[in-house]
Design an enzyme around this catalytic site. Structure first.
Site, PDB file in Angstrom:
ATOM      1  CG  HIS A 130       6.129   6.931 -13.346  1.00 33.73           C
ATOM      2  ND1 HIS A 130       5.002   7.244 -12.619  1.00 33.73           N
ATOM      3  CD2 HIS A 130       6.715   8.109 -13.656  1.00 33.73           C
ATOM      4  CE1 HIS A 130       4.921   8.552 -12.483  1.00 33.73           C
ATOM      5  NE2 HIS A 130       5.949   9.106 -13.099  1.00 33.73           N
ATOM      6  CG  ASP A 176       5.406  12.236  -3.515  1.00 38.31           C
ATOM      7  OD1 ASP A 176       6.305  13.014  -3.854  1.00 38.31           O
ATOM      8  OD2 ASP A 176       4.413  11.989  -4.219  1.00 38.31           O
TER       9      ASP A 176
END
Lengths: 449, 449
Positions: free
Chosen positions: B88, B167
């Site tokens: 990421h 999220d």
């Protein structure tokens, strides 16, 4: 973009410690109040929490207050009356001052237009207290409220939802989101309602101590100074006084009990009125002080001494009591209670509390006494909850008083034996003692310019 | 009371600088995710702004991340595969690293299961970039995603809404309420999605500089360290590296342009692969570095040098390019672009920018280059907005490079002449010069343990 800037931009600026312009604050409040709000509750919450964090500059707070005042009807009473006063207390345990001061001020020739709240907490607000008088009405239209002031020089009404509706909407949100504790937001909330009424003179009694919202003199002074500046910026002669709230005010806590006590303060017998002790009680002293501040502010007297003398005379002569009688009748209440205050119902289960030792009273924890009154049913935790008018406490123990073992120290009025027992135990623990003499603490901590 | 404590109590505690227990955080997230939420958006906003203000302790952040990861499906890939990696990047201008690193790592024998976002900002996210390949699919069910990893050792999919839905809901709220800027909330947001995928190894590339979300090395290091600790607390071997983002990464900014550049990096000719300059480009260096970190983390190599050598070999041999080809075919894309990257469409209006002086490049303001790409249409301001795949910039000017007047410095691909002119003018202003030699700034700032 839906305004001078987007809501997120304004939130971020406040979050980062910046300031908003008056135009931006006006847009924020107006957009929040629209039916299909350009600003949803979550954005307003973010802004409010950022204000709790970063504070607001004085100009921002003034702008916010004005924007909230403009969100509904504005009475602007000072355009209709040459003189018209309002008073506000930030609230404390046993605070029944409005019921005493408003009739005295009105009897001295200064009209009083008072809108009060129902309030949350240990007892109801002034309105709940008034409603313990059988038949008493407090919900009036703006026009009827103005007429009452015109005809009687005194109106004691419930806060109208037509005035400063932004405050109602914001307060409900703040209560839900932990954003109540902010001096600028508290000042704007109080003052927006005062500005919407628009008196010529306004007296603010900011309470300090463990039984008040402001725990320290510094915080109370900051709040008071801010409210004074907001009021003056709006063209209202505004005065504030800081007063102590570590022990309950007066000797009663509870809705009907406090009305009784207010009436007793307004109707001393001739003998009592000649007794200096009567005038030294906290209720009488604060009444004279607040009346004097308002009379001086309005120009009806020049000095506080002259104002206090006028107040004393209004009580002695019965003029203040007659004024209260007049307004009770005008508002539909059972005015015989003026002459027979014991007609006001008391809760069925009563119990006395006697001292268990000799000594001097060192403390009567106002916050705990408030919590006991609340537990007895005198207050409300949530908006719209009912309050019991008839429960509460009468506490003769004041800081500095000397007692011998076995004397009557308090009486409790409850709805049942378990409540009574709870209240007795808790009250016993809330009162602290000293073996040596204790000074009576100051009541009036000072004016705020 | 609707849980371990009321929402207002938790908000007030955080507002006053206190900490929440893991149970309280679990309850907060679970209640917020219920259809008829016990916690409305305004209460969650108050909590989020209080977190922006007061921060969160490491244990609170771990608990929040785990609660968010548990809010939906959990793939737990590490229970299905002996080794499976994820990477990421916190995002920067010209950051096409996933397109380069994922095939190289997979070609080295470490499967890569990558879910990526569409993102907001100057260009789309990895998924938008991939979708500039004709036919390329990125939306898969969790099962199909797992099958791709099983069959090809590589899957490049869009973030599934089944994973960590808390999220998505929280991010939308944060975006609206100015509560994005919080290191614990950023860490929890990123890591909740990673935890829901559940790889064995995770590499985090935290960008630092004017083109990145983290402007200072200190903030980036704090974020990186926090994410490493969250990952490890969840049982994932987690490594983070800090890398520079003051100038754009590589030479392109724009969705299709970046895919082209990634492919060029994976298919050097034999002659190019033997030229040390090729391996010194920022894209190649970062690719080797990131691959080596993941290979070492997984235990496939012991040292970073061994890892870099494996990565170099995967590129030289064509294995990495073949792996990208394989995954493009598996995901329905037009794989001929691997061999003819210029098949990727470029915007119709192109224009060159030539140097107007001699000298050394002192700066290429990454944030401004990002804003130009955004203005050309490469990015999105709001979720759901389309992005233009074909617009963008190719910038040959890198900090430290020496130019003579009149050399080609950049090329712009736009949808019209006014955009082209705007981009040329702004890019000229974004590039600063020096009369004396300028050092090439460091690219890799260090690993974070």
């Amino acid at each position: 973009m839906t305004g001078p800037a987007s809501a997120v931009d304004l939130i971020r600026r406040k979050r980062d410690g910046g300031a908003l312009t008056a135009d931006e604050i006006n847009w924020l409040i107006a957009a929040y109040m629209r039916k299909r709000g350009a600003i949803p509750d979550e954005q307003m919450t973010a802004f409010l929490m950022a204000v709790v964090w970063r504070g607001m500059a004085e100009e921002e707070t003034v702008a916010l207050t004005l924007a909230m005042a403009r969100s509904g009807k504005q009475l602007n009473l000072r355009e209709r009356f040459p003189l018209v006063a309002d008073k506000h207390s930030t609230g404390g345990v046993g605070d029944k001052m409005t019921l005493v001061v408003a009739p005295v001020v009105a009897a001295c020739g200064l009209p009083v237009a008072k809108m009060a709240g129902r309030g949350l907490g240990h007892t109801g607000g002034t309105i709940d207290k008034l409603e313990s008088i059988p038949g008493m009405r407090t919900d009036f239209t703006a026009d009827d409220f103005t007429s009452l002031v015109e005809r009687h020089g005194l109106a004691l009404a419930a806060q109208s939802s037509e005035l400063a509706p932004a405050d109602g909407k914001l307060y409900a949100l703040r209560d839900l989101t932990g954003t109540v504790e902010s001096i600028p937001l508290i000042a704007a909330s109080i003052m927006s309602k005062k500005l919407a009424v628009g008196p010529t003179d306004l007296l603010l009694d900011v309470k300090v101590g463990r039984g008040a919202f402001m725990k320290t003199e510094a915080d109370a002074r900051t709040l008071a100074a801010l409210m004074v500046r907001i009021g003056r910026a709006a063209g209202i002669r505004t005065t504030a006084t800081l007063t102590a709230m570590d022990q309950p005010l007066g000797t009663t806590v509870g809705n009907a009990l406090e009305v009784q006590e207010a009436i007793f303060t307004l109707r001393p017998t001739k003998r009592l009125a000649n007794n200096p002790k009567f005038w030294r009680s906290d209720l009488a002293r604060l009444c004279l002080h607040e009346t004097a501040l308002l009379l001086r502010s309005s120009g009806l007297v020049e000095t506080l001494e002259q104002g206090e003398e006028r107040a004393r005379e209004a009580i002695r002569s019965g003029a203040a009591l007659a004024k209260l009688d007049e307004v009770i009748v005008a508002q539909g209440g059972y005015s015989a209670i003026i002459h027979e205050p014991y007609h006001i119902v008391a809760a069925p289960v009563g119990g006395a509390l006697h001292t268990q030792r000799d000594g001097w009273i060192a403390g009567v924890a106002a916050d705990e006494v408030g919590a006991i009154a609340m537990a007895l049913g005198a207050g409300r935790a949530r908006k719209g909850d009912p309050v019991a008018p008839d429960v509460g406490l009468r506490i003769y123990a004041k800081i500095g008083a000397n007692f011998e073992k076995g004397q009557l120290m308090a009486a409790i009025f409850a709805h049942g034996e378990p409540d009574l027992k709870m209240a007795q135990e808790r009250l016993l623990a809330a009162i602290t003692w000293s073996d040596t003499p204790v000074e009576r603490p100051p009541l009036i901590l000072g004016e705020v310019e």
